[in-house]
Design a protein around this motif. Structure first.
Motif, PDB file in Angstrom:
ATOM      1  N   ARG A  55       0.862  -1.189   0.000  1.00  4.96           N
ATOM      2  CA  ARG A  55       0.000   0.000   0.000  1.00  4.96           C
ATOM      3  C   ARG A  55       0.894   1.233   0.000  1.00  4.96           C
ATOM      4  O   ARG A  55       1.608   1.496   0.961  1.00  4.96           O
ATOM      5  CB  ARG A  55      -0.910   0.018   1.219  1.00  4.96           C
ATOM      6  N   LEU A  56       0.855   1.961  -1.103  1.00  5.81           N
ATOM      7  CA  LEU A  56       1.637   3.181  -1.234  1.00  5.81           C
ATOM      8  C   LEU A  56       0.694   4.376  -1.249  1.00  5.81           C
ATOM      9  O   LEU A  56      -0.322   4.357  -1.945  1.00  5.81           O
ATOM     10  CB  LEU A  56       2.439   3.182  -2.533  1.00  5.81           C
ATOM     11  N   VAL A  57       1.040   5.385  -0.489  1.00  2.00           N
ATOM     12  CA  VAL A  57       0.307   6.642  -0.515  1.00  2.00           C
ATOM     13  C   VAL A  57       1.273   7.687  -1.050  1.00  2.00           C
ATOM     14  O   VAL A  57       2.337   7.901  -0.473  1.00  2.00           O
ATOM     15  CB  VAL A  57      -0.207   7.041   0.882  1.00  2.00           C
ATOM     16  N   VAL A  58       0.917   8.284  -2.175  1.00  2.00           N
ATOM     17  CA  VAL A  58       1.764   9.310  -2.771  1.00  2.00           C
ATOM     18  C   VAL A  58       1.144  10.663  -2.439  1.00  2.00           C
ATOM     19  O   VAL A  58       0.038  10.975  -2.880  1.00  2.00           O
ATOM     20  CB  VAL A  58       1.898   9.124  -4.299  1.00  2.00           C
ATOM     21  N   ASP A  59       1.856  11.410  -1.617  1.00  2.00           N
ATOM     22  CA  ASP A  59       1.414  12.750  -1.228  1.00  2.00           C
ATOM     23  C   ASP A  59       1.848  13.706  -2.337  1.00  2.00           C
ATOM     24  O   ASP A  59       3.013  14.080  -2.435  1.00  2.00           O
ATOM     25  CB  ASP A  59       2.046  13.138   0.112  1.00  2.00           C
ATOM     26  N   CYS A  60       0.896  14.079  -3.182  1.00  2.00           N
ATOM     27  CA  CYS A  60       1.188  14.912  -4.360  1.00  2.00           C
ATOM     28  C   CYS A  60       1.079  16.407  -4.078  1.00  2.00           C
ATOM     29  O   CYS A  60       1.171  17.215  -5.005  1.00  2.00           O
ATOM     30  CB  CYS A  60       0.232  14.544  -5.494  1.00  2.00           C
ATOM     31  N   SER A  61       0.907  16.787  -2.823  1.00  2.00           N
ATOM     32  CA  SER A  61       0.646  18.187  -2.496  1.00  2.00           C
ATOM     33  C   SER A  61       1.817  19.118  -2.808  1.00  2.00           C
ATOM     34  O   SER A  61       1.642  20.326  -2.904  1.00  2.00           O
ATOM     35  CB  SER A  61       0.248  18.324  -1.028  1.00  2.00           C
ATOM     36  N   GLY A  76       3.141   2.033 -13.259  1.00  2.00           N
ATOM     37  CA  GLY A  76       3.904   0.804 -13.007  1.00  2.00           C
ATOM     38  C   GLY A  76       3.860   0.401 -11.543  1.00  2.00           C
ATOM     39  O   GLY A  76       3.721  -0.778 -11.206  1.00  2.00           O
ATOM     40  N   ALA A  77       3.956   1.386 -10.657  1.00  2.00           N
ATOM     41  CA  ALA A  77       3.873   1.112  -9.217  1.00  2.00           C
ATOM     42  C   ALA A  77       2.506   0.549  -8.863  1.00  2.00           C
ATOM     43  O   ALA A  77       2.385  -0.367  -8.044  1.00  2.00           O
ATOM     44  CB  ALA A  77       4.136   2.390  -8.424  1.00  2.00           C
ATOM     45  N   ARG A  78       1.470   1.091  -9.481  1.00  2.00           N
ATOM     46  CA  ARG A  78       0.109   0.618  -9.235  1.00  2.00           C
ATOM     47  C   ARG A  78      -0.026  -0.860  -9.601  1.00  2.00           C
ATOM     48  O   ARG A  78      -0.595  -1.654  -8.847  1.00  2.00           O
ATOM     49  CB  ARG A  78      -0.879   1.459 -10.042  1.00  2.00           C
ATOM     50  N   LEU A  79       0.503  -1.255 -10.748  1.00  2.00           N
ATOM     51  CA  LEU A  79       0.417  -2.657 -11.166  1.00  2.00           C
ATOM     52  C   LEU A  79       1.123  -3.578 -10.178  1.00  2.00           C
ATOM     53  O   LEU A  79       0.602  -4.626  -9.801  1.00  2.00           O
ATOM     54  CB  LEU A  79       1.005  -2.834 -12.566  1.00  2.00           C
ATOM     55  N   LYS A  80       2.320  -3.189  -9.747  1.00  2.00           N
ATOM     56  CA  LYS A  80       3.077  -4.008  -8.796  1.00  2.00           C
ATOM     57  C   LYS A  80       2.375  -4.069  -7.438  1.00  2.00           C
ATOM     58  O   LYS A  80       2.315  -5.122  -6.803  1.00  2.00           O
ATOM     59  CB  LYS A  80       4.492  -3.465  -8.629  1.00  2.00           C
ATOM     60  N   HIS A  89      -2.381   5.011  -3.698  1.00  2.00           N
ATOM     61  CA  HIS A  89      -3.341   6.064  -3.375  1.00  2.00           C
ATOM     62  C   HIS A  89      -2.658   7.401  -3.590  1.00  2.00           C
ATOM     63  O   HIS A  89      -1.551   7.619  -3.092  1.00  2.00           O
ATOM     64  CB  HIS A  89      -3.802   5.929  -1.914  1.00  2.00           C
ATOM     65  N   LEU A  90      -3.314   8.281  -4.337  1.00  2.00           N
ATOM     66  CA  LEU A  90      -2.761   9.603  -4.612  1.00  2.00           C
ATOM     67  C   LEU A  90      -3.521  10.630  -3.801  1.00  2.00           C
ATOM     68  O   LEU A  90      -4.757  10.632  -3.797  1.00  2.00           O
ATOM     69  CB  LEU A  90      -2.871   9.928  -6.105  1.00  2.00           C
ATOM     70  N   ALA A  91      -2.786  11.502  -3.124  1.00  2.00           N
ATOM     71  CA  ALA A  91      -3.427  12.466  -2.223  1.00  2.00           C
ATOM     72  C   ALA A  91      -2.962  13.882  -2.512  1.00  2.00           C
ATOM     73  O   ALA A  91      -1.793  14.122  -2.800  1.00  2.00           O
ATOM     74  CB  ALA A  91      -3.103  12.109  -0.768  1.00  2.00           C
ATOM     75  N   GLY A  92      -3.902  14.820  -2.406  1.00  2.00           N
ATOM     76  CA  GLY A  92      -3.574  16.238  -2.429  1.00  2.00           C
ATOM     77  C   GLY A  92      -3.012  16.772  -3.724  1.00  2.00           C
ATOM     78  O   GLY A  92      -2.163  17.659  -3.712  1.00  2.00           O
ATOM     79  N   MET A  93      -3.480  16.259  -4.859  1.00  2.00           N
ATOM     80  CA  MET A  93      -2.940  16.728  -6.136  1.00  2.00           C
ATOM     81  C   MET A  93      -3.282  18.187  -6.405  1.00  2.00           C
ATOM     82  O   MET A  93      -4.428  18.599  -6.236  1.00  2.00           O
ATOM     83  CB  MET A  93      -3.483  15.882  -7.287  1.00  2.00           C
TER      84      MET A  93
END
Length: 142
Positions: A55-61, A76-80, A89-93
């Protein structure tokens, strides 16, 4: 639970910090994610996936720009992550980055959150679900 920065990488245009929050690896890219800086994001993401963080959370803020190369790193990360039972999970784009995901249709394949706090409070983010094996209901040892 370690809330400190576990690792970071930097070039002139992109800084990537990674920390652990429960069962999630929180990845925070700051600056411009493009062809020249994509490996700075790809390498720590792959390292944490290899370590068992599905479970990866990418803080895009703090992400100010993302081109197709950066988008491909995240895809690619999503597929793996999904292959390991988790997800990205992408947050704060910011709007400029969100627009790239909207135009390409990539927003439909990611779980998007308005804030990092929202992404971290989702069920499974504490290790009770995503990326962790479920206990065997027939196992009476607990």
């Amino acid at each position: 639970m370690d809330r400190g920065t576990v690792g970071s990488a930097q070039s002139g245009r992109l800084l990537v910090e990674v920390r652990e929050e429960g069962a999630s690896a929180v990845v925070t890219p700051a600056g411009e994610l493009d062809h020249h800086t994509a490996d700075l994001l790809r390498e720590p993401i792959e390292e944490y996936l290899d370590r068992g963080f599905a479970r990866l959370v990418v803080d895009c803020s703090r992400l100010e720009f993302c081109d197709s190369t950066g988008l491909n790193v995240l895809l690619g990360a999503r597929l793996k992550a999904e292959a390991a039972g988790g997800g990205v999970h992408l947050a704060g784009m910011l709007p400029v980055v969100s627009r790239v995901f909207e135009i390409t249709g990539a927003e439909a394949v990611f779980t998007l959150h308005d804030t990092l706090e929202e992404a971290l409070s989702e069920p499974g983010s504490d290790g009770s679900g995503a990326g962790k094996p479920e206990p065997d209901p027939g196992d009476q040892s607990h």
